[in-house]
Motif scaffolding. Structure first.
Motif, short mmCIF file in Angstrom:
data_model
loop_
_atom_site.label_atom_id
_atom_site.label_comp_id
_atom_site.label_asym_id
_atom_site.label_seq_id
_atom_site.Cartn_x
_atom_site.Cartn_y
_atom_site.Cartn_z
N GLU A 54 3.29 -44.27 -29.85
CA GLU A 54 3.88 -45.42 -30.55
C GLU A 54 3.33 -45.55 -31.96
N SER A 55 2.10 -45.04 -32.17
CA SER A 55 1.48 -45.07 -33.50
C SER A 55 1.74 -43.78 -34.27
N HIS A 56 2.73 -43.00 -33.80
CA HIS A 56 3.13 -41.74 -34.45
C HIS A 56 2.05 -40.68 -34.39
N VAL A 57 1.25 -40.73 -33.32
CA VAL A 57 0.29 -39.66 -33.04
C VAL A 57 0.90 -38.82 -31.93
N ARG A 58 1.05 -37.52 -32.18
CA ARG A 58 1.71 -36.64 -31.22
C ARG A 58 0.67 -35.88 -30.40
N VAL A 59 0.83 -35.91 -29.10
CA VAL A 59 -0.07 -35.22 -28.18
C VAL A 59 0.70 -34.11 -27.49
N THR A 60 0.22 -32.87 -27.59
CA THR A 60 0.89 -31.75 -26.93
C THR A 60 0.03 -31.26 -25.78
N LYS B 10 0.17 -19.92 -17.46
CA LYS B 10 0.50 -18.52 -17.72
C LYS B 10 2.00 -18.26 -17.70
N LYS B 11 2.75 -19.16 -17.09
CA LYS B 11 4.21 -19.02 -17.06
C LYS B 11 4.88 -19.88 -18.12
N ASN B 12 4.06 -20.32 -19.08
CA ASN B 12 4.56 -21.10 -20.22
C ASN B 12 5.10 -22.47 -19.82
N ARG B 13 4.54 -23.02 -18.73
CA ARG B 13 4.95 -24.35 -18.29
C ARG B 13 3.88 -25.36 -18.67
N PRO B 14 4.29 -26.58 -19.06
CA PRO B 14 3.31 -27.59 -19.47
C PRO B 14 2.39 -27.98 -18.31
N THR B 15 1.13 -28.16 -18.60
CA THR B 15 0.16 -28.64 -17.62
C THR B 15 -0.15 -30.10 -17.94
#
Length: 338
Positions: free
Chosen positions: A205-211, A216-221
């Motif tokens: 909401e404060s425009h801070v982006r969290v990735t 290993k299969k390129n899926r988000p953890t």
């Protein structure tokens, strides 16, 4: 103590456990000479070796005491220095960003990090000081404490790095925060996971982006990988060897020796008994170079130049305890360096 009108508190304290030595084992702080721990009879030191060991030991003891006193004093003075920090300082910039609501979470976490780092360094140094003042010097546990001092100092330097923008330091504060969360994910309960999720939503909401990190299969953890603040970003994962190289370059390759002892590698462990003066110097050099770097970053953050806290004669004594042939070798290498 109140900090710069932010409603936060900052204190330097040392929490220690008192104990009484068992009867018949009354070792305690000593200002006399050292005995080397675990030296077998066939490994007894020559007179020259013992003289170097004693010279290095006296210098190392004094340097550790000087570092301890400096951390205690610097921490005690920090709240006032924050309050009086000029507008152009990094601290004042961070505080202004917090007041505007841009980086208030980062600012609060940074204060907690600075406070905990001061207290942890003081605790480690007090423990190290007590250990090296025993009549018998136990180099292995002293080395592991010195390693912690180096790691703490390097991370503090990274967090407060001078010359960065407020966005860059905020990204580092958030990355350190999520690193502390994610390193303990296995022990999370439902409330901890919910708190972390709310924090990520609040930052977005404060425009801070969290990735998130990918498997290993390129899926988000569920592990945070990077935090983006404006055009700045910081990774949560890091390697201590690389961080110490970047933040305390005067450490050189000494950290690898510390890690070898901590991990029980035979070569490093046996060296502590065969040539204890080598590790006495290592303890002293790592301690004072770590605290020098920590002090520079902390005081630069609030716009203050710290007064010298090391006795140069003790530093020189530590160096002069190196065997003459090795000093000549080091001098030759330095002369041939570009």
């Amino acid at each position: 103590m109140a900090v710069a009108g932010a409603g936060a508190t900052f204190s330097v304290r040392l929490v220690a456990l008192a104990f009484s030595p068992a009867e018949g084992n009354q070792q305690g702080p000593s200002d006399g000479g050292f005995n080397a721990c675990d030296m077998r009879q066939d490994e007894a030191m020559s007179e020259d070796d013992d003289a170097r060991f004693q010279q290095a030991g006296y210098a190392m003891r004094r340097l550790v005491s000087q570092c301890t006193a400096h951390v205690r004093t610097a921490g005690a003075k920090l709240p006032e220095r924050m309050t009086k920090a000029p507008p152009a300082t990094d601290y004042a910039t961070d505080y202004a960003a917090a007041l505007s609501g841009t980086h208030d979470i980062a600012y609060g976490h940074r204060l907690k990090q600075v406070e905990s780092s001061c207290n942890a360094l003081l605790s480690h140094l007090e423990g190290l000081r007590g250990l090296v003042h025993l009549e018998t010097l136990h180099t292995l546990p002293a080395i592991t404490i010195a390693r912690s001092i180096a790691e703490l100092s390097a991370s503090s330097c990274w967090l407060l790095r001078s010359g960065l923008s407020a966005d860059e330091r905020a990204a580092r504060a958030y990355a350190a925060l999520f690193r502390s969360f994610d390193s303990n994910r296995a022990s999370f309960d439902d409330s901890s996971r919910q708190f972390r999720s709310r924090l990520i939503a609040q930052l977005e909401e404060s425009h801070v982006r969290v990735t998130m990190a990918l498997d290993k299969k390129n899926r988000p953890t569920d592990e945070v990988a990077q935090v983006f603040v404006g055009r700045s970003h910081a990774k949560t994962r890091f390697n201590y060897s690389q961080r110490i190289t970047e933040e305390i370059p005067s450490m050189g390759t000494l950290y690898s020796g510390l890690s070898g002892v901590a991990h029980g590698e035979h070569l490093h462990v046996s060296t502590s008994w065969a040539t204890p003066d080598t590790y006495v110097r290592l303890i002293g050099i790592v301690a004072y170079r770590s605290i020098e770097a920590w002090s520079r970053s902390l005081h630069a953050w609030v716009g203050v130049t710290a007064a010298p806290f090391l006795n140069p004669n003790d530093v020189e004594d530590l160096i002069q305890s190196i065997p003459a042939d090795l000093i000549a070798e080091f001098d030759a290498e330095a002369a041939s360096a570009p």
